[in-house]
Structure formats: structure tokens, C-alpha cells
Design a protein around this motif. Structure first.
Motif, PDB file in Angstrom:
ATOM      1  N   ASN A 306      15.074-108.797  67.078  1.00  0.00           N
ATOM      2  CA  ASN A 306      16.160-107.848  67.355  1.00  0.00           C
ATOM      3  C   ASN A 306      16.884-107.482  66.063  1.00  0.00           C
ATOM      4  N   HIS A 307      16.107-107.502  64.956  1.00  0.00           N
ATOM      5  CA  HIS A 307      16.616-107.028  63.668  1.00  0.00           C
ATOM      6  C   HIS A 307      17.774-107.921  63.208  1.00  0.00           C
ATOM      7  N   GLY A 308      17.691-109.200  63.567  1.00  0.00           N
ATOM      8  CA  GLY A 308      18.762-110.115  63.171  1.00  0.00           C
ATOM      9  C   GLY A 308      20.100-109.738  63.800  1.00  0.00           C
ATOM     10  N   GLY A 309      20.054-109.124  64.989  1.00  0.00           N
ATOM     11  CA  GLY A 309      21.307-108.756  65.671  1.00  0.00           C
ATOM     12  C   GLY A 309      22.006-107.564  65.070  1.00  0.00           C
ATOM     13  N   ARG A 310      21.298-106.762  64.279  1.00  0.00           N
ATOM     14  CA  ARG A 310      21.941-105.663  63.559  1.00  0.00           C
ATOM     15  C   ARG A 310      21.867-104.331  64.289  1.00  0.00           C
ATOM     16  N   GLN A 311      21.161-104.280  65.428  1.00  0.00           N
ATOM     17  CA  GLN A 311      21.000-102.992  66.098  1.00  0.00           C
ATOM     18  C   GLN A 311      21.805-102.924  67.404  1.00  0.00           C
ATOM     19  N   VAL A 312      21.318-103.591  68.471  1.00  0.00           N
ATOM     20  CA  VAL A 312      22.045-103.556  69.738  1.00  0.00           C
ATOM     21  C   VAL A 312      23.011-104.734  69.771  1.00  0.00           C
ATOM     22  N   ASP A 313      24.293-104.455  69.966  1.00  0.00           N
ATOM     23  CA  ASP A 313      25.237-105.559  70.157  1.00  0.00           C
ATOM     24  C   ASP A 313      25.167-105.990  71.626  1.00  0.00           C
ATOM     25  N   GLY A 314      25.350-107.283  71.878  1.00  0.00           N
ATOM     26  CA  GLY A 314      25.350-107.764  73.262  1.00  0.00           C
ATOM     27  C   GLY A 314      23.957-107.866  73.851  1.00  0.00           C
ATOM     28  N   ALA A 315      22.951-108.047  73.000  1.00  0.00           N
ATOM     29  CA  ALA A 315      21.572-108.138  73.502  1.00  0.00           C
ATOM     30  C   ALA A 315      21.174-109.605  73.698  1.00  0.00           C
ATOM     31  N   LEU A 316      19.960-109.731  74.190  1.00  0.00           N
ATOM     32  CA  LEU A 316      19.357-111.038  74.443  1.00  0.00           C
ATOM     33  C   LEU A 316      19.151-111.809  73.135  1.00  0.00           C
ATOM     34  N   GLY A 317      19.282-113.119  73.202  1.00  0.00           N
ATOM     35  CA  GLY A 317      18.876-113.927  72.054  1.00  0.00           C
ATOM     36  C   GLY A 317      17.378-113.762  71.849  1.00  0.00           C
ATOM     37  N   SER A 318      16.962-113.586  70.600  1.00  0.00           N
ATOM     38  CA  SER A 318      15.564-113.221  70.357  1.00  0.00           C
ATOM     39  C   SER A 318      14.578-114.304  70.814  1.00  0.00           C
ATOM     40  N   LEU A 319      14.962-115.584  70.745  1.00  0.00           N
ATOM     41  CA  LEU A 319      14.026-116.628  71.178  1.00  0.00           C
ATOM     42  C   LEU A 319      13.808-116.578  72.693  1.00  0.00           C
ATOM     43  N   ASP A 320      14.825-116.191  73.452  1.00  0.00           N
ATOM     44  CA  ASP A 320      14.635-116.010  74.895  1.00  0.00           C
ATOM     45  C   ASP A 320      13.679-114.849  75.159  1.00  0.00           C
ATOM     46  N   ALA A 321      13.778-113.800  74.333  1.00  0.00           N
ATOM     47  CA  ALA A 321      12.842-112.678  74.458  1.00  0.00           C
ATOM     48  C   ALA A 321      11.413-113.162  74.174  1.00  0.00           C
ATOM     49  N   LEU A 322      11.268-114.017  73.185  1.00  0.00           N
ATOM     50  CA  LEU A 322       9.936-114.543  72.860  1.00  0.00           C
ATOM     51  C   LEU A 322       9.363-115.316  74.047  1.00  0.00           C
ATOM     52  N   ALA A 323      10.210-116.113  74.708  1.00  0.00           N
ATOM     53  CA  ALA A 323       9.740-116.880  75.873  1.00  0.00           C
ATOM     54  C   ALA A 323       9.218-115.929  76.947  1.00  0.00           C
ATOM     55  N   ASP A 324       9.826-114.744  77.053  1.00  0.00           N
ATOM     56  CA  ASP A 324       9.391-113.749  78.037  1.00  0.00           C
ATOM     57  C   ASP A 324       8.066-113.091  77.615  1.00  0.00           C
ATOM     58  N   VAL A 325       7.942-112.829  76.330  1.00  0.00           N
ATOM     59  CA  VAL A 325       6.755-112.111  75.832  1.00  0.00           C
ATOM     60  C   VAL A 325       5.522-113.028  75.775  1.00  0.00           C
ATOM     61  N   ALA A 326       5.762-114.305  75.483  1.00  0.00           N
ATOM     62  CA  ALA A 326       4.654-115.235  75.245  1.00  0.00           C
ATOM     63  C   ALA A 326       3.650-115.204  76.389  1.00  0.00           C
ATOM     64  N   GLY A 327       2.384-115.117  76.020  1.00  0.00           N
ATOM     65  CA  GLY A 327       1.324-115.165  77.023  1.00  0.00           C
ATOM     66  C   GLY A 327       1.062-113.831  77.698  1.00  0.00           C
ATOM     67  N   SER A 328       1.864-112.806  77.411  1.00  0.00           N
ATOM     68  CA  SER A 328       1.674-111.531  78.116  1.00  0.00           C
ATOM     69  C   SER A 328       0.712-110.597  77.384  1.00  0.00           C
ATOM     70  N   VAL A 329       0.401-110.908  76.131  1.00  0.00           N
ATOM     71  CA  VAL A 329      -0.532-110.060  75.370  1.00  0.00           C
ATOM     72  C   VAL A 329      -1.569-110.933  74.657  1.00  0.00           C
ATOM     73  N   ASP A 330      -2.699-110.310  74.328  1.00  0.00           N
ATOM     74  CA  ASP A 330      -3.754-111.056  73.626  1.00  0.00           C
ATOM     75  C   ASP A 330      -3.592-110.990  72.111  1.00  0.00           C
ATOM     76  N   VAL A 331      -2.878-109.949  71.632  1.00  0.00           N
ATOM     77  CA  VAL A 331      -2.729-109.801  70.176  1.00  0.00           C
ATOM     78  C   VAL A 331      -1.713-110.830  69.662  1.00  0.00           C
TER      79      VAL A 331
END
Ligand code: FNR
Length: 408
Positions: A306-331
Motif C-alpha cells: 500500500n505504498h507504505g501507507g502513502r496513498q489511501v489513508d484508513g486502508a487495510l494493514g498490508s500484511l492482512d492484505a497479503l493473508a487475503d492474496v496468498a494462495g489465490s494466484v500462481d505467479v
């Protein structure tokens, strides 16, 4: 273990090992505007805090007695083997931290054997940075301009410079709301900083020359346009000397016009894919839906960031986003935003990242001690990661899986 032993035996590092003290020391050293730009984040900084909160909420679950004397941190990415799963995130306007800017980071990257991502907003032309990085060829980060010819030119230059991958950043089609910069009346680009990729580009020089009269208050003088054209013609990729002189006003205004393109859609990614044979990664993904769209549209990898929190204020913590993304793509999935130590990197690897990108901490090292400072900051992180692997009962990155972490 060398770093740990030297530390125990009394070697004092050139930069603080503790990440909080590192940032504090850099703050004391850096001019106010430089600190505001580098350390600042969007809005009320809620995303930056969320990045840390997510990293703190995930906890490591160590296992014992697993014969971890020999450990191997090496990782393969797009056909290259690197000694550790750590890359230097693309950071623009590094001349605000240190006069040697990207070139010092490139030399540090060469010593570490870990690639840097050269920013479109870099302070040196990609040709010069790639040359300074030597055998550790960098990757090129692309801000996707609204001018297709400029995009094509930058991609060509990245390829010709030997860059190994193209990382297109999709979270900065508009620049985030950054109160720290606004309060100081300071947008570095508007002052002609961090636009060396542009002022060294022949297509950009043409765009400046052709800029319609009605769109500029300060119409480029023939002299300014001439200087820019000859800069691009005679120094393909520009020279270090160019960085020290402020860019002509016309160049700054043209840059502000063409820098981004908020009209882009996923379908456009296919066009970019067609421009290069390099692996293309999409940086700035925060959901499994977007990770899948990136993969469907031809991306060879995604960077959860999330660009180190520099773009959207009040967004998800990036590691929680990673937990969501993990396993959803082959790349391959890479991760950044909030990493300050080896244990943080371990958590991201456990949640499915193939490698992590380090952002602000290496800039603090650069500000404090130039090339050597960058080397030490990254060495400290890699040393702590190595130790964390051993303490958690892992010998290789293949052992660092979801069972090694739990959200509390
Ligand atoms: C950035 N970042 C960034 N990203 C990008 O794709 N292109 C760029 O030019 C820049 N420039 C930039 C400047 C500064 C001063 C910062 C702090 C960040 C974002 C960067 O690549 C990365 O995503 C974050 O820095 C990661 O977060 P941490 O490690 O800084 O918390």
C-alpha cells in the motif's frame, strides 16, 4: 552470524541497528522537507499505523530441535538466484536524502547482491544507476504515464540498461493526500527534483518542445527546450551533473501533465505486456480479486503493497492484505509496507510472499552514511531474518509456511 558476533564483540555499526533509533537518527540528520517527504504518509497516517498493527498482530510460532545449524536464505526470482529474499523498494527523489542518491543505493545493491528497483521518479537516469549496480542488475519501476510514447521509451531504456524486470505501480494514478508535504508547501517534483528519468528521455524532450502554448503559464523558452533536447541527445541517459542543476520550468510542468494516467483499466495491462519480454509485475495490489485480475491480464508477479501507507489513508494493514492474496494466484507474490526488521520479513514469507521489499529504512541508512549506510541497514535485516529462521526451527524458505505464524 558474522554481524551478530561483531556486534557482541564491540563493533559499533555506522547506523543504529534498532529501527526506531535508525529513524530518529535520520530525522536529526535530514533537512525538514526531506524528512517530511520520506517519512510522511497519507492523511492521518492510519494506514501506516495499520501496517505496523498487522505486522504486530501476526505472531511467529517457533518450533524446537530441528537441526538448523546450516541455513539457506537464497531465493529464485524470474530465473535469478539471490542470496536473500529482500529487495530495495523503488523510492523516488533520493537526492533529498543524500547527494549520491540512486547511485549510492546501486553500489550498495552490488555489494549485497540484492536488486534495487529503480524508480521512475529516480534522481539518476536508469542507465547510470544500472551501470553502478554492476552484475546485480536492477529491476525498473514504472509509473504509467498518460503518454504512450514516453512509456514505450522508458521500457526500452530499462531493457537496454539490462534491467531484469518491469514493476508497474498501479496505486499512484493520483498522488495521495500528504499533509506533511502540504504543510511545508513542498512537492519535490514541482521543484524539479526526482525527474531525472524524464529529463534524460528523448521522447520527453519532444513532449516539452511540443507542449501547447495554452497549457502553460511559463511557456518554455527556446533556450530551455534547446538545453533539454541537447541533454537527451548528447547524454543518452543523462549525466550526474544534470541532477544538480534544476530542471527547466517547462520540463517540470510537462512532467506534472504526463506523469500518471487515472483513466487506465486492467485491459491496458495487456498493452504494456506487449511492449516487453521482461517479466512484468504489478505493484500496489491489496485484494485477491486484483491479484487474480493482474494474473489474468498477463502479469508475471504481483507486489502486495500500500505504498507504505502513502496513498489511501484508513486502508487495510498490508500484511492482512497479503493473508487475503496468498494462495489465490500462481505467479510469485512479493510484499512491502511496514517491514522494519527480520521478524517482519519472516511473517510476510510465512504468509506466502516469495520476497519482501524494504522501503524507508534503507533511505534512513542512505541519509546517515551513504552507500555504507544502505549496506548496513539491509545486512542487519537479513541477519535478523537468518536468526529468526533458525530460532523458529526453519532451515530454508521452503520451511517458512503458514504454520509458522498465527494471528492473535
Ligand atoms: C516510495 N514508494 C514508491 N513506490 C514506487 O513504486 N515508486 C516510487 O517512486 C516510490 N517512491 C517512494 C518515495 C518514498 C520517500 C517512499 C517512502 C516510498 C513506495 C515504496 O516503493 C514502498 O512501497 C514503501 O516504501 C514500502 O513501505 P515502507 O517499507 O517504507 O514502510
Amino acid at each position: 552470524s558474522r554481524i551478530y558476533r561483531e556486534g557482541v564483540l564491540g563493533r559499533r555499526p555506522a547506523v543504529p541497528v534498532d529501527p526506531v533509533r535508525l529513524a530518529a537518527a535520520a530525522r536529526r540528520r535530514m533537512p525538514r522537507r526531506a524528512w517530511a517527504y520520506v517519512a510522511g504518509s497519507a492523511g492521518q497516517q492510519a494506514t501506516e499505523r495499520a501496517n505496523r498493527a498487522a505486522l504486530d498482530a501476526w505472531r511467529i510460532v517457533p518450533r524446537m530441535l530441528r537441526a538448523v545449524e546450516e541455513r539457506d536464505l537464497s531465493v529464485e526470482l524470474f530465473g535469478q538466484r539471490y542470496p536473500a529474499p529482500v529487495l530495495l523498494a523503488p523510492i523516488g527523489v533520493l537526492e533529498m536524502a543524500h547527494p549520491e542518491a540512486d547511485l549510492a543505493v546501486a553500489r550498495a545493491s552490488a555489494r549485497l547482491g540484492l536488486p534495487m528497483l529503480v524508480s521512475t521518479q529516480g534522481s539518476a537516469p536508469v542507465e547510470a544507476t544500472a551501470a553502478a549496480a554492476g552484475a546485480t542488475a536492477p529491476w525498473f519501476q514504472l509509473y504509467w504515464s498518460r503518454e504512450p510514447d514516453l512509456v514505450a521509451s522508458m521500457v526500452r531504456r530499462a531493457e537496454a540498461s539490462g534491467c531484469r524486470a518491469l514493476v508497474v505501480t498501479v496505486d499512484t494514478h493520483l498522488l495521495g493526500w500528504r499533509p506533511q508535504d502540504l504543510d511545508l508547501g513542498h512537492l519535490p517534483f514541482a521543484r524539479g527534483l526526482g525527474i531525472a528519468q524524464y529529463t534524460s528521455d528523448p521522447v520527453f524532450a519532444r513532449l516539452v518542445a511540443e507542449r501547447p502554448r495554452s497549457r502553460t503559464s511559463a511557456r518554455p523558452t527556446p533556450a530551455a527546450v534547446g538545453a533539454l533536447l541537447s541533454m537527451a541527445r548528447h547524454h543518452p541517459g543523462g549525466t550526474w551533473a544534470n541532477l544538480r542543476s534544476p530542471a527547466p520550468r517547462a520540463a517540470v510542468e510537462t512532467f506534472l501533465d504526463v506523469f500518471s494516467n487515472p483513466a487506465l483499466t486492467w485491459d491496458d495491462l495487456g498493452r504494456l505486456r506487449g511492449l516487453t519480454s521482461l517479466p512484468v509485475l504489478v505493484k500496489g495490489v491489496q485484494t485477491r480479486e486484483d491479484a487474480r485480475l493482474a494474473e489474468e491480464h498477463g502479469a508475471d508477479g504481483v507486489v502486495v503493497s500500500n505504498h507504505g501507507g502513502r496513498q489511501v489513508d484508513g486502508a487495510l494493514g498490508s500484511l492482512d492484505a497479503l493473508a487475503d492474496v496468498a494462495g489465490s494466484v500462481d505467479v510469485p507474490v512479493l510484499f512491502d509496507s511496514g517491514i522494519r526488521g527480520g521478524a517482519d520479513a519472516f511473517k510476510a514469507l510465512a504468509l506466502g510472499a516469495r520476497a519482501v521489499l524494504l522501503g524507508r529504512p534503507y533511505v534512513y541508512g542512505l541519509a546517515l552514511a551513504g552507500e555504507e549506510g544502505v549496506v548496513q541497514v539491509v545486512e542487519h535485516l537479513v541477519a535478523e531474518l537468518d536468526l529468526t529462521l533458525g530460532l523458529a526451527g526453519c532451515r530454508t524458505l521452503a520451511d517458512v509456511g503458514p504454520a509458522a505464524v498465527r494471528r492473535c
